[in-house]
Scaffold this motif. Structure first.
Motif, PDB file in Angstrom:
ATOM      1  N   GLU A  50       0.832  -1.191   0.000  1.00  0.00           N
ATOM      2  CA  GLU A  50       0.000   0.000   0.000  1.00  0.00           C
ATOM      3  C   GLU A  50       0.873   1.249   0.000  1.00  0.00           C
ATOM      4  OE1 GLU A  50      -2.537  -0.613   3.422  1.00  0.00           O
ATOM      5  OE2 GLU A  50      -4.140  -1.371   2.126  1.00  0.00           O
ATOM      6  N   VAL A  51       0.253   2.391  -0.245  1.00  0.00           N
ATOM      7  CA  VAL A  51       0.981   3.654  -0.304  1.00  0.00           C
ATOM      8  C   VAL A  51       1.688   3.899   1.031  1.00  0.00           C
ATOM      9  CG1 VAL A  51       0.778   6.144  -0.608  1.00  0.00           C
ATOM     10  CG2 VAL A  51      -0.655   4.595  -1.970  1.00  0.00           C
ATOM     11  N   SER A  52       2.999   4.021   0.961  1.00  0.00           N
ATOM     12  CA  SER A  52       3.829   4.131   2.158  1.00  0.00           C
ATOM     13  C   SER A  52       5.237   4.516   1.717  1.00  0.00           C
ATOM     14  CB  SER A  52       3.884   2.787   2.895  1.00  0.00           C
ATOM     15  OG  SER A  52       4.457   1.789   2.044  1.00  0.00           O
ATOM     16  N   LEU A  53       6.119   4.738   2.680  1.00  0.00           N
ATOM     17  CA  LEU A  53       7.514   5.002   2.337  1.00  0.00           C
ATOM     18  C   LEU A  53       8.151   3.785   1.680  1.00  0.00           C
ATOM     19  CD1 LEU A  53       8.716   7.029   5.462  1.00  0.00           C
ATOM     20  CD2 LEU A  53       8.326   7.896   3.135  1.00  0.00           C
ATOM     21  N   VAL A 133      -0.582  20.050   1.062  1.00  0.00           N
ATOM     22  CA  VAL A 133      -1.701  19.121   1.236  1.00  0.00           C
ATOM     23  C   VAL A 133      -1.272  17.782   0.677  1.00  0.00           C
ATOM     24  CG1 VAL A 133      -3.994  18.482   0.353  1.00  0.00           C
ATOM     25  CG2 VAL A 133      -3.585  20.792   1.209  1.00  0.00           C
ATOM     26  N   THR A 134      -1.495  16.705   1.427  1.00  0.00           N
ATOM     27  CA  THR A 134      -1.159  15.375   0.934  1.00  0.00           C
ATOM     28  C   THR A 134      -2.288  14.401   1.259  1.00  0.00           C
ATOM     29  OG1 THR A 134      -0.164  14.084   2.753  1.00  0.00           O
ATOM     30  CG2 THR A 134       1.149  15.899   1.858  1.00  0.00           C
ATOM     31  N   PRO A 135      -2.421  13.345   0.460  1.00  0.00           N
ATOM     32  CA  PRO A 135      -3.358  12.282   0.806  1.00  0.00           C
ATOM     33  C   PRO A 135      -2.711  11.209   1.672  1.00  0.00           C
ATOM     34  CG  PRO A 135      -2.458  11.851  -1.356  1.00  0.00           C
ATOM     35  CD  PRO A 135      -1.819  13.137  -0.869  1.00  0.00           C
ATOM     36  N   TYR A 136      -1.416  11.391   2.000  1.00  0.00           N
ATOM     37  CA  TYR A 136      -0.599  10.344   2.595  1.00  0.00           C
ATOM     38  C   TYR A 136      -0.842  10.145   4.088  1.00  0.00           C
ATOM     39  CZ  TYR A 136       2.235  11.901  -1.463  1.00  0.00           C
ATOM     40  OH  TYR A 136       2.674  12.294  -2.693  1.00  0.00           O
ATOM     41  N   THR A 137      -0.148   9.136   4.606  1.00  0.00           N
ATOM     42  CA  THR A 137      -0.032   8.942   6.048  1.00  0.00           C
ATOM     43  C   THR A 137       0.933   9.975   6.619  1.00  0.00           C
ATOM     44  OG1 THR A 137       1.807   7.407   5.787  1.00  0.00           O
ATOM     45  CG2 THR A 137      -0.427   6.462   5.816  1.00  0.00           C
ATOM     46  N   GLU A 150      14.730  20.760   3.035  1.00  0.00           N
ATOM     47  CA  GLU A 150      16.106  20.556   2.579  1.00  0.00           C
ATOM     48  C   GLU A 150      16.420  21.424   1.371  1.00  0.00           C
ATOM     49  OE1 GLU A 150      19.050  17.015   0.854  1.00  0.00           O
ATOM     50  OE2 GLU A 150      16.939  16.572   1.316  1.00  0.00           O
ATOM     51  N   ALA A 151      15.412  21.656   0.535  1.00  0.00           N
ATOM     52  CA  ALA A 151      15.602  22.477  -0.658  1.00  0.00           C
ATOM     53  C   ALA A 151      15.607  23.970  -0.347  1.00  0.00           C
ATOM     54  CB  ALA A 151      14.505  22.166  -1.675  1.00  0.00           C
ATOM     55  N   GLY A 152      15.335  24.350   0.901  1.00  0.00           N
ATOM     56  CA  GLY A 152      15.436  25.744   1.307  1.00  0.00           C
ATOM     57  C   GLY A 152      14.122  26.476   1.456  1.00  0.00           C
ATOM     58  N   ALA A 153      12.990  25.785   1.312  1.00  0.00           N
ATOM     59  CA  ALA A 153      11.691  26.432   1.492  1.00  0.00           C
ATOM     60  C   ALA A 153      11.191  26.211   2.914  1.00  0.00           C
ATOM     61  CB  ALA A 153      10.680  25.894   0.486  1.00  0.00           C
ATOM     62  N   VAL A 154      10.298  27.076   3.348  1.00  0.00           N
ATOM     63  CA  VAL A 154       9.701  26.984   4.676  1.00  0.00           C
ATOM     64  C   VAL A 154       8.281  26.447   4.526  1.00  0.00           C
ATOM     65  CG1 VAL A 154       8.928  28.277   6.703  1.00  0.00           C
ATOM     66  CG2 VAL A 154      11.081  28.898   5.552  1.00  0.00           C
ATOM     67  N   VAL A 155       7.958  25.395   5.255  1.00  0.00           N
ATOM     68  CA  VAL A 155       6.602  24.849   5.250  1.00  0.00           C
ATOM     69  C   VAL A 155       5.788  25.610   6.292  1.00  0.00           C
ATOM     70  CG1 VAL A 155       5.166  22.820   5.644  1.00  0.00           C
ATOM     71  CG2 VAL A 155       7.387  22.585   4.499  1.00  0.00           C
ATOM     72  N   THR A 156       4.760  26.326   5.837  1.00  0.00           N
ATOM     73  CA  THR A 156       3.973  27.179   6.734  1.00  0.00           C
ATOM     74  C   THR A 156       2.772  26.467   7.330  1.00  0.00           C
ATOM     75  OG1 THR A 156       2.657  28.000   4.881  1.00  0.00           O
ATOM     76  CG2 THR A 156       4.656  29.240   5.459  1.00  0.00           C
ATOM     77  N   GLY A 157       2.366  25.369   6.741  1.00  0.00           N
ATOM     78  CA  GLY A 157       1.213  24.631   7.237  1.00  0.00           C
ATOM     79  C   GLY A 157       1.050  23.367   6.423  1.00  0.00           C
ATOM     80  N   CYS A 158       0.377  22.372   6.991  1.00  0.00           N
ATOM     81  CA  CYS A 158       0.251  21.095   6.308  1.00  0.00           C
ATOM     82  C   CYS A 158      -1.028  20.398   6.754  1.00  0.00           C
ATOM     83  CB  CYS A 158       1.459  20.217   6.613  1.00  0.00           C
ATOM     84  SG  CYS A 158       1.459  18.648   5.731  1.00  0.00           S
ATOM     85  N   ALA A 159      -1.698  19.751   5.794  1.00  0.00           N
ATOM     86  CA  ALA A 159      -2.863  18.922   6.107  1.00  0.00           C
ATOM     87  C   ALA A 159      -2.733  17.634   5.313  1.00  0.00           C
ATOM     88  CB  ALA A 159      -4.155  19.647   5.744  1.00  0.00           C
ATOM     89  N   TYR A 160      -3.065  16.504   5.949  1.00  0.00           N
ATOM     90  CA  TYR A 160      -2.932  15.228   5.250  1.00  0.00           C
ATOM     91  C   TYR A 160      -4.151  14.358   5.516  1.00  0.00           C
ATOM     92  CZ  TYR A 160      -1.420  13.399   9.807  1.00  0.00           C
ATOM     93  OH  TYR A 160      -1.356  13.044  11.135  1.00  0.00           O
ATOM     94  N   MET A 161      -4.388  13.384   4.635  1.00  0.00           N
ATOM     95  CA  MET A 161      -5.603  12.585   4.663  1.00  0.00           C
ATOM     96  C   MET A 161      -5.414  11.208   5.283  1.00  0.00           C
ATOM     97  SD  MET A 161      -7.085  13.531   0.870  1.00  0.00           S
ATOM     98  CE  MET A 161      -7.142  15.240   0.324  1.00  0.00           C
ATOM     99  N   GLY A 162      -4.191  10.707   5.336  1.00  0.00           N
ATOM    100  CA  GLY A 162      -3.935   9.418   5.954  1.00  0.00           C
ATOM    101  C   GLY A 162      -4.326   8.218   5.113  1.00  0.00           C
ATOM    102  N   LEU A 163      -4.382   8.371   3.799  1.00  0.00           N
ATOM    103  CA  LEU A 163      -4.815   7.281   2.924  1.00  0.00           C
ATOM    104  C   LEU A 163      -3.654   6.366   2.530  1.00  0.00           C
ATOM    105  CD1 LEU A 163      -7.180   9.243   0.499  1.00  0.00           C
ATOM    106  CD2 LEU A 163      -7.765   8.038   2.611  1.00  0.00           C
ATOM    107  N   THR A 164      -3.960   5.107   2.319  1.00  0.00           N
ATOM    108  CA  THR A 164      -2.956   4.154   1.844  1.00  0.00           C
ATOM    109  C   THR A 164      -3.389   3.482   0.540  1.00  0.00           C
ATOM    110  OG1 THR A 164      -3.903   2.365   3.178  1.00  0.00           O
ATOM    111  CG2 THR A 164      -2.118   3.671   4.168  1.00  0.00           C
ATOM    112  N   ARG A 165      -4.572   3.835   0.020  1.00  0.00           N
ATOM    113  CA  ARG A 165      -5.058   3.231  -1.223  1.00  0.00           C
ATOM    114  C   ARG A 165      -6.203   4.079  -1.791  1.00  0.00           C
ATOM    115  NH1 ARG A 165      -8.844  -1.763   0.443  1.00  0.00           N
ATOM    116  NH2 ARG A 165      -8.349  -2.295  -1.708  1.00  0.00           N
ATOM    117  N   HIS A 166      -6.544   3.817  -3.047  1.00  0.00           N
ATOM    118  CA  HIS A 166      -7.673   4.460  -3.725  1.00  0.00           C
ATOM    119  C   HIS A 166      -7.614   5.986  -3.674  1.00  0.00           C
ATOM    120  CE1 HIS A 166      -9.255   0.533  -4.229  1.00  0.00           C
ATOM    121  NE2 HIS A 166      -9.652   0.370  -2.977  1.00  0.00           N
ATOM    122  N   ILE A 167      -6.432   6.550  -3.765  1.00  0.00           N
ATOM    123  CA  ILE A 167      -6.284   8.005  -3.685  1.00  0.00           C
ATOM    124  C   ILE A 167      -6.978   8.693  -4.857  1.00  0.00           C
ATOM    125  CG2 ILE A 167      -4.555   9.862  -3.816  1.00  0.00           C
ATOM    126  CD1 ILE A 167      -2.728   8.051  -2.101  1.00  0.00           C
TER     127      ILE A 167
END
Length: 272
Positions: A50-53, A133-137, A150-167
């Protein structure tokens, strides 16, 4: 009947695409492509993960990528794109560059990846602070945050869906809701991750609402690939593609982008 006046089919320019085995949005990729360009897609071999690292690492192994590129060489694409966000950020910035080198060596053509295209797009728009925004875990989402940082950008906020399939079955309304949760004051842009997450129609709607550029995985992939063959992606009212859409009253002054009608949801399919 004489049809000689038709002159035959127009010459086509080829863009090769290597996608993960579960990629389901071929038609969305085509929406960014002008008439004179053809997409030639191939997929990585199926693995029962399933969708994962772990999956991101499996579908981005250099031998897997090289084999995918070699299947495209007979039709002579001018550029090859690896259409997977997690697979191209899982190894960090150095890992993404190594992937491009492996693909170029396998096909003797320029190569891009989704995550590399994201960094290119951030540079193009002068973005230093980005919401995600990500659909990931959570673990896959954290890996994306680390890559962007690592690329030098600042992440100001994040929301994720926690999905592992059927994205690919996620409707537009859910994508929009997550975008509103992720974007906080100070963000220069929003990035919606995953090439299996539908985004084409929701991008201009969110840009009109949020007043910042909205980037998506498939959008930046096609934009960067087409850029390398000297042509432009198709996408009205998308700031990355349409310079006229890059002016927002809260950040740069000038006219307000048109407020577009609500976009329809992607039809929900029965969950398997």
């Amino acid at each position: 009947m004489d049809i000689s006046f038709l002159g035959g089919p127009r010459p086509q320019r080829g863009v090769g695409v290597v996608a993960p085995f579960d990629f389901a949005l071929d038609r969305e990729l085509w929406r960014w492509v002008p008439d004179e360009v053809s997409l030639h897609l191939t997929r990585t071999p199926f693995v029962p993960v399933e969708v994962s690292l772990d999956l991101a690492r499996l579908v981005s192994e250099h031998e897997t990528l090289s084999e995918g590129v070699r299947t495209l060489t007979a039709i002579s694409p001018e550029v090859v794109a690896y259409a997977c966000t997690s697979g191209s950020f899982v190894g960090g910035v150095a890992g993404e560059r190594a992937m491009c080198e492996a693909m170029t060596q396998a096909g003797a053509v320029p190569s891009v990846t989704t995550s590399g295209a994201l960094l290119e797009a951030l540079t193009e728009l002068g973005v230093r602070r980005v919401a995600l925004v990500t659909p990931y875990t959570v673990s896959v989402t954290r890996a994306l945050e680390e890559y962007v940082a690592e690329a030098g950008a600042v992440v100001t906020g994040c929301a994720y869906m926690g999905l592992t399939r059927h994205i690919w079955k996620v409707p537009y309304r859910d994508v929009a809701d997550m975008a509103r949760r992720a974007v906080r004051p100070g963000a220069d842009a929003l990035f919606i991750s995953c090439t299996n997450l539908p985004t084409y129609d929701v991008i201009p709607q969110l840009e009109a609402e949020l007043r910042i550029p909205v980037l998506s995985a498939n959008q930046v992939t096609m934009w960067a690939a087409l850029r390398r063959v000297g042509t432009r992606a198709v996408g009205s009212y998308q700031a990355l593609i349409d310079p006229a859409a890059r002016i927002y009253p809260t950040t740069r002054g000038g006219p307000v982008p048109p407020v577009l009608p609500d976009v329809p949801d992607v039809p929900e399919q029965e969950q398997q």
